[in-house]
Design an enzyme around this catalytic site. Structure first.
Site, PDB file in Angstrom:
ATOM      1  N   THR A  16      14.523 -34.047 -19.884  1.00  0.00           N
ATOM      2  CA  THR A  16      14.620 -35.435 -20.338  1.00  0.00           C
ATOM      3  C   THR A  16      15.838 -36.101 -19.718  1.00  0.00           C
ATOM      4  O   THR A  16      15.789 -37.262 -19.302  1.00  0.00           O
ATOM      5  CB  THR A  16      14.700 -35.509 -21.869  1.00  0.00           C
ATOM      6  N   SER A  20       7.169 -33.748 -17.413  1.00  0.00           N
ATOM      7  CA  SER A  20       6.484 -34.689 -18.311  1.00  0.00           C
ATOM      8  C   SER A  20       7.453 -35.676 -18.939  1.00  0.00           C
ATOM      9  O   SER A  20       7.042 -36.728 -19.436  1.00  0.00           O
ATOM     10  CB  SER A  20       5.764 -33.914 -19.418  1.00  0.00           C
ATOM     11  N   LYS A  21       8.744 -35.357 -18.923  1.00  0.00           N
ATOM     12  CA  LYS A  21       9.736 -36.209 -19.580  1.00  0.00           C
ATOM     13  C   LYS A  21       9.938 -37.547 -18.864  1.00  0.00           C
ATOM     14  O   LYS A  21      10.502 -38.477 -19.455  1.00  0.00           O
ATOM     15  CB  LYS A  21      11.067 -35.470 -19.706  1.00  0.00           C
ATOM     16  N   ASP A  22       9.487 -37.673 -17.624  1.00  0.00           N
ATOM     17  CA  ASP A  22       9.528 -38.974 -16.947  1.00  0.00           C
ATOM     18  C   ASP A  22       8.809 -40.029 -17.776  1.00  0.00           C
ATOM     19  O   ASP A  22       9.224 -41.190 -17.844  1.00  0.00           O
ATOM     20  CB  ASP A  22       8.833 -38.895 -15.577  1.00  0.00           C
ATOM     21  N   ALA A  32      10.964 -41.139 -20.829  1.00  0.00           N
ATOM     22  CA  ALA A  32      12.183 -41.830 -20.401  1.00  0.00           C
ATOM     23  C   ALA A  32      11.870 -43.271 -20.023  1.00  0.00           C
ATOM     24  O   ALA A  32      12.538 -44.208 -20.482  1.00  0.00           O
ATOM     25  CB  ALA A  32      12.826 -41.102 -19.222  1.00  0.00           C
TER      26      ALA A  32
END
Length: 345
Positions: A79, A47-49, A52
């Site tokens: 992340t 989910s950190k895409d 970012a």
């Protein structure tokens, strides 16, 4: 780019629009329908895409980031991978301060993506100069032409999920979602989704997942930071020893705490029953779902979404390693170890 033909200009255009997948076997005896938002389908496998890309592009829009500049961040791994991926495409240097609790797999992945990695001790106070928070701040001060993402205290962390993940879940459930269950670390994922869902229907229950050894649940209930709650735990990317401003506590209805051991077994169970190879934090979210069901939290008419934030490949040396599980004392006489590999000679 031609989305209809599944042709894209670069990997960043694949971020978002992850599937909602029904959980069938693990929730067969639960009341309600249960769906996983499987964030491993992002190109960076988490989910950190989303944060970012959103935070970096916002910095570009504000003119505070130019090609060749350096992006610095604290991360438990996911992340950092996402930032490194975006940096490669956009032409930035990437420096990451990583918790020593992060798996060796995650650290190796960060290095493979061209990031410079500083591994910092996990079990020190947030204001200790060796903590990954303080190391990142120091590097930002020392390196000219750098920006510090600072996901724990960055409103854009929430905005990324408010703009994308929340609307996706609302649309995918045709607005019939009754509960969201999501782990809380920085708090950006659960807070951004919660903000969007509560605007559509204030009755949607938002349930955060916390770890034993973290301060978040007690802070949510009392608004007091209790240092006595803090002790070492193994789950990565879940819970905190500080209070992130990227957590919108007022939008979260309750927190559930889960143990390292049960979360590890739940992650392995997801892989073995649902065929979804997910990470440690996904196991924590699933464990919370089990506990909530045992408490009678759900009705047959409920439509529950649980966020599975990342991919199991990040945890091959941890929860998917029988050796690591044995070393942690997570196997006992009632627990079956995976069948040994047989080599044909």
């Amino acid at each position: 780019m031609d989305n209809k033909k599944n042709v894209f200009d670069n990997v960043l255009q694949l971020i978002g629009s992850t599937p909602l997948i029904k959980l069938n076997k693990m929730t067969a005896d639960f009341d309600g329908d249960f769906y996983a938002k499987v964030e491993a389908f992002n190109p960076g496998h988490s989910s950190k895409d989303r944060i970012a890309l959103h935070i970096i592009e916002e910095a570009e829009r504000q003119g505070i980031l130019s090609p060749g500049d350096t992006i610095i961040e604290t991360t438990s791994g996911n992340t950092g991978f996402s930032i490194a991926m975006v940096s490669i495409i956009k032409g930035y240097e990437c420096i990451l301060a990583v918790s020593s609790k992060s798996s060796a797999d995650k650290i190796d992945m960060l290095k493979s993506m061209g990031a410079k990695v500083y591994v910092c001790p996990a079990h020190v106070n947030a204001d200790d100069p060796r903590s990954y928070y303080q190391v990142a701040k120091r590097l930002h001060e020392e390196i000219k032409g750098s920006i510090y993402i600072n996901q724990y205290f960055n409103q854009l962390n929430i905005d990324a999920h408010y703009n994308t993940t929340g609307p996706e879940i609302w649309d995918q459930t045709d607005g019939k979602i009754t509960h969201l269950v999501a782990c809380s670390g920085t708090g950006g994922t659960i807070s951004g989704i919660a903000k969007y869902l509560k605007e559509q229907n204030p009755e949607v229950k938002i349930i955060g997942v916390d770890a034993y050894g973290s301060v978040l649940k007690k802070y949510h209930e009392t608004r007091e930071f209790d240092e006595k709650e803090i002790y070492p735990y193994r789950i990565e990317g879940l819970g905190k020893n500080l209070i992130p401003t990227a957590t919108a506590f007022d939008l979260i209805d309750e927190f559930v705490k889960v143990t390292d051991e049960e979360s590890a077994h739940s992650a392995r169970e997801i892989s073995n029953t649902e065929g979804l190879f997910v990470g440690y934090t996904s196991g924590a979210a699933m464990q919370a779902l089990k506990q909530l069901n045992e408490e009678g939290a759900f009705k047959p008419t409920d439509k529950v979404v649980v966020v599975f934030p990342d991919h199991g490949s990040r945890y091959m040396s941890k929860v998917y390693s029988d050796k690591w599980m044995q070393e942690q004392g997570f196997f006992d006489s009632k627990t079956e170890v995976h069948a040994p590999i047989e080599y044909i000679k």
